[in-house]
Design a protein around this motif. Structure first.
Motif, PDB file in Angstrom:
ATOM      1  N   PHE A   6      28.428   0.103  54.613  1.00 40.72           N
ATOM      2  CA  PHE A   6      27.564   1.242  54.843  1.00 40.72           C
ATOM      3  C   PHE A   6      27.586   2.120  53.595  1.00 40.72           C
ATOM      4  N   ASN A   7      26.443   2.290  52.947  1.00 38.51           N
ATOM      5  CA  ASN A   7      26.307   3.183  51.794  1.00 38.51           C
ATOM      6  C   ASN A   7      25.678   4.477  52.283  1.00 38.51           C
ATOM      7  N   LEU A   8      26.478   5.528  52.374  1.00 38.40           N
ATOM      8  CA  LEU A   8      26.039   6.776  52.992  1.00 38.40           C
ATOM      9  C   LEU A   8      26.641   7.971  52.257  1.00 38.40           C
ATOM     10  N   ASP A   9      26.089   9.123  52.522  1.00 38.70           N
ATOM     11  CA  ASP A   9      26.703  10.372  52.089  1.00 38.70           C
ATOM     12  C   ASP A   9      27.831  10.666  53.072  1.00 38.70           C
ATOM     13  N   LEU A  10      29.071  10.453  52.647  1.00 37.34           N
ATOM     14  CA  LEU A  10      30.203  10.579  53.560  1.00 37.34           C
ATOM     15  C   LEU A  10      30.433  12.011  54.033  1.00 37.34           C
ATOM     16  N   GLN A  11      29.843  12.989  53.339  1.00 35.14           N
ATOM     17  CA  GLN A  11      30.032  14.380  53.740  1.00 35.14           C
ATOM     18  C   GLN A  11      28.947  14.868  54.696  1.00 35.14           C
ATOM     19  N   ALA A  12      27.949  14.047  54.942  1.00 33.21           N
ATOM     20  CA  ALA A  12      26.875  14.441  55.860  1.00 33.21           C
ATOM     21  C   ALA A  12      27.385  14.408  57.306  1.00 33.21           C
ATOM     22  N   PRO A  13      27.024  15.403  58.120  1.00 31.56           N
ATOM     23  CA  PRO A  13      27.513  15.444  59.515  1.00 31.56           C
ATOM     24  C   PRO A  13      27.157  14.189  60.303  1.00 31.56           C
ATOM     25  N   GLU A  14      25.985  13.625  60.047  1.00 31.64           N
ATOM     26  CA  GLU A  14      25.586  12.439  60.803  1.00 31.64           C
ATOM     27  C   GLU A  14      26.442  11.216  60.471  1.00 31.64           C
ATOM     28  N   THR A  15      27.064  11.205  59.270  1.00 35.54           N
ATOM     29  CA  THR A  15      27.936  10.086  58.913  1.00 35.54           C
ATOM     30  C   THR A  15      29.172  10.060  59.788  1.00 35.54           C
ATOM     31  N   LEU A  16      29.762  11.224  60.044  1.00 31.15           N
ATOM     32  CA  LEU A  16      30.927  11.305  60.929  1.00 31.15           C
ATOM     33  C   LEU A  16      30.568  10.794  62.317  1.00 31.15           C
ATOM     34  N   GLU A  17      29.418  11.195  62.804  1.00 30.00           N
ATOM     35  CA  GLU A  17      28.975  10.752  64.123  1.00 30.00           C
ATOM     36  C   GLU A  17      28.759   9.233  64.144  1.00 30.00           C
ATOM     37  N   GLN A  18      28.174   8.709  63.070  1.00 28.05           N
ATOM     38  CA  GLN A  18      27.923   7.273  62.994  1.00 28.05           C
ATOM     39  C   GLN A  18      29.225   6.485  62.914  1.00 28.05           C
ATOM     40  N   LEU A  19      30.189   6.987  62.128  1.00 24.01           N
ATOM     41  CA  LEU A  19      31.487   6.320  61.993  1.00 24.01           C
ATOM     42  C   LEU A  19      32.220   6.281  63.329  1.00 24.01           C
ATOM     43  N   ASN A  20      32.313   7.438  63.999  1.00 26.90           N
ATOM     44  CA  ASN A  20      32.982   7.475  65.301  1.00 26.90           C
ATOM     45  C   ASN A  20      32.271   6.584  66.315  1.00 26.90           C
ATOM     46  N   GLY A  21      30.944   6.537  66.239  1.00 27.82           N
ATOM     47  CA  GLY A  21      30.187   5.681  67.148  1.00 27.82           C
ATOM     48  C   GLY A  21      30.457   4.208  66.899  1.00 27.82           C
ATOM     49  N   TRP A  22      30.558   3.817  65.619  1.00 28.32           N
ATOM     50  CA  TRP A  22      30.849   2.416  65.272  1.00 28.32           C
ATOM     51  C   TRP A  22      32.214   2.007  65.824  1.00 28.32           C
ATOM     52  N   ILE A  23      33.204   2.873  65.658  1.00 24.31           N
ATOM     53  CA  ILE A  23      34.551   2.571  66.149  1.00 24.31           C
ATOM     54  C   ILE A  23      34.564   2.518  67.673  1.00 24.31           C
ATOM     55  N   SER A  24      33.886   3.453  68.326  1.00 24.98           N
ATOM     56  CA  SER A  24      33.832   3.457  69.779  1.00 24.98           C
ATOM     57  C   SER A  24      33.195   2.172  70.309  1.00 24.98           C
ATOM     58  N   ILE A  50      38.565   4.071  71.915  1.00 26.25           N
ATOM     59  CA  ILE A  50      38.829   5.066  70.861  1.00 26.25           C
ATOM     60  C   ILE A  50      37.500   5.805  70.651  1.00 26.25           C
ATOM     61  N   PRO A  51      37.182   6.766  71.518  1.00 25.83           N
ATOM     62  CA  PRO A  51      35.864   7.396  71.465  1.00 25.83           C
ATOM     63  C   PRO A  51      35.656   8.315  70.269  1.00 25.83           C
ATOM     64  N   LYS A  52      36.740   8.889  69.752  1.00 27.06           N
ATOM     65  CA  LYS A  52      36.615   9.810  68.619  1.00 27.06           C
ATOM     66  C   LYS A  52      37.793   9.603  67.682  1.00 27.06           C
ATOM     67  N   MET A  53      37.538   8.901  66.599  1.00 33.41           N
ATOM     68  CA  MET A  53      38.614   8.587  65.655  1.00 33.41           C
ATOM     69  C   MET A  53      38.907   9.758  64.729  1.00 33.41           C
ATOM     70  N   LEU A  54      37.873  10.417  64.222  1.00 34.08           N
ATOM     71  CA  LEU A  54      38.039  11.508  63.264  1.00 34.08           C
ATOM     72  C   LEU A  54      37.323  12.762  63.736  1.00 34.08           C
TER      73      LEU A  54
END
Length: 499
Positions: A239-257, A264-268
């Motif tokens: 995934f090539n993304l802006d890691l500081q964008a709020p939607e990236t955190l949501e996408q990362l946690n969603g991928w892990i979930s 693991i619904p919320k990793m970070l």
């Protein structure tokens, strides 16, 4: 008369000369025979010496092919690393180019690891990889559990997967410390990962997924060759993304979930503002017991907690077939149903002797003792068991654990991960975050785990024997891959809530 005397004297003299010549010839012949014998002995001795030398040298071979033995000598490490051909047919000896020694395994008698029908044997070439992983897992388990009174749960497979991926981008002393930590040279890490996932990459019971999250930072150059290798060897998504964008955190946690089936619904809660790379593993495990517990086998019971208090729990009572023990602990295996693809897993429970905590027991084990306990079982007993139904969730930051085990440079600005990416400032490991979940009940087991390695810039006996194993006080447990003898989850239950 005078002439007759002369003739007799001449004849006598000739006979004497002839005898002298014969005597000299015999002496010379004996000396030659002795010399020949000595030469023969010397030649034989030299031949015997040389027959102990290898008749071939080690060469690099692809790590992806499961039929080929690991053959590369480690390039750098501070302790034993696995990197030689361990084929039982032609043992090869060589000297590594660095101070690291090559691990050899004398435990080929345990290659038919545990509990599989027909005792499927592990190829000898894989045994050093398995043993190195078990040493690494035990070292981590000891460090995580050293406080002694808390519940412990982690997935060694998840942590190993993320660490193996980050090792692909390391160089120099950074690579040396990571290889030393794992006990396996970088070239063989994909093969070690393959011990779990095989050629399919997943099974119907164990699902493991990997990914790389790369910041679109204009000053950072990613090494595509390394990224492609990680994709190929570990099935990683990118995934090539802006890691500081709020939607990236949501996408990362969603991928892990998604890849832990919601366990693991919320990793970070947030992503480090300096993060440039994140290497992520997520896995889930679902399996029904081979023989589930009926309603009458689910009984009220008591569990003695580590702090001396007691909790009311549901005890799952039954008869099991596979008993394990050493001088300080006893335990059992309970099999799960085989998966659709033929893989089989088992729940292993280990109860330290009375008066010894799980942490104290783990401290008595080395890698060999750990493997001997788990791989040597008997079904020559009648085994009565009690297992509490339980659920556990844990969260760890494992950077200190790695540093306690001697892996320090990767966490400093002097770390060299330039085979992974090059940025304005050095890239190092900032954190290793691990979360795990498990639920054990009458029907089977559900579990999930995830690991994120974040990398910012800058600082960053006979059948008449009856055994009883009642897990009514703190105990150790594992979910084991029965084909390889490798654990997927490892934990300690020290405290139980009241039901």
């Amino acid at each position: 008369m005078k002439h007759a005397i002369i003739r007799i004297s001449a004849l006598t003299l000739s006979l004497l000369l002839l005898l002298m010549i014969i005597a000299c010839g015999d002496s010379s012949s004996n000396e030659k025979d002795t010399a020949a014998t000595d030469t023969s002995k010397a030649t034989l001795q030299e031949t015997e010496i040389h027959t102990n030398l290898p008749d071939e040298t080690l060469t690099d071979t692809p790590v992806e092919a499961k039929t080929e033995a690991p053959t590369e000598v480690p390039t750098s490490a501070d302790k034993d690393t696995v990197s030689e051909d361990t084929s039982a047919e032609e043992p090869v000896e060589t000297q590594p180019e660095t101070s690291a020694e090559i691990v050899t395994s004398e435990e080929t008698n345990t290659s038919d690891v545990i509990l599989t029908p027909g005792k499927t044997e592990m190829s000898a070439e894989y045994i050093p990889l398995r043993n190195a992983l078990m040493d690494y897992y035990l070292a981590m388990f000891k460090d995580i559990a050293k406080d002694g009174s808390e519940n412990v749960l982690y997935s060694p497979l998840s942590v190993f997967s993320a660490t193996a991926m980050v090792t692909e981008g390391a160089k120099g002393d950074t690579l040396a410390e990571l290889e030393s930590l794992l006990g396996i040279s970088r070239s063989h890490l994909p093969k070690a990962y393959g011990l779990y996932v095989g050629n399919q990459g997943e099974s119907s019971q164990l699902l493991s997924a990997n990914s790389l999250w790369i910041d679109t930072h204009e000053a950072m150059t990613v090494k595509n060759d390394t990224i492609e290798k990680i994709q190929s060897a570990y099935g990683a998504g990118v995934f090539n993304l802006d890691l500081q964008a709020p939607e990236t955190l949501e996408q990362l946690n969603g991928w892990i979930s998604d890849h832990t089936k919601g366990r693991i619904p919320k990793m970070l809660d947030e992503i480090n503002g300096d993060s440039r790379l994140m290497l992520v593993n997520a896995l889930s495990f679902d399996a029904e017991w081979g023989v589930s517990y009926t309603e009458y086998q689910q009984k009220d019971g008591s569990f003695k907690n580590a702090d001396g208090t007691s909790s009311r729990v549901t005890m799952l009572t039954g008869i099991e077939d596979f008993y394990i023990e050493d001088k300080n602990a006893a335990g059992f295996y309970k099999l799960y149903k085989s998966s659709e693809d033929g893989k089989r897993y088992a729940f292993a429970a280990i109860l330290p002797k009375e008066g010894m905590t799980p942490a104290e027991y783990l401290a008595t084990l080395d890698g060999e003792g750990f493997r001997n306990l788990l791989y040597n079982y008997t079904d020559e007993v009648i085994l009565q068991t009690k297992l509490p139904a339980f659920k556990a969730e844990t969260s760890y930051e494992l950077s200190k654990t790695y540093q306690n085990l001697g892996c320090k440079i990767p966490f400093t600005p002097s770390a060299d991960f330039s085979d992974l990416a090059v940025s304005e400032n050095s890239i190092c490991i900032d954190s290793i975050i691990h979360k795990a979940f498990i639920e054990v009940d009458a029907l089977g087991t559900k579990a999930g785990a995830s690991t994120i390695i974040s990398m910012p810039e800058g600082e960053a006996p006979g059948t008449e024997i009856i055994k009883e194993i009642y897990l009514d006080r703190p105990f150790i447990y594992m979910i084991m891959d029965t084909e390889t003898g490798l654990p997927v989850f490892m934990g300690i239950t020290s405290t139980m809530p009241n039901k």
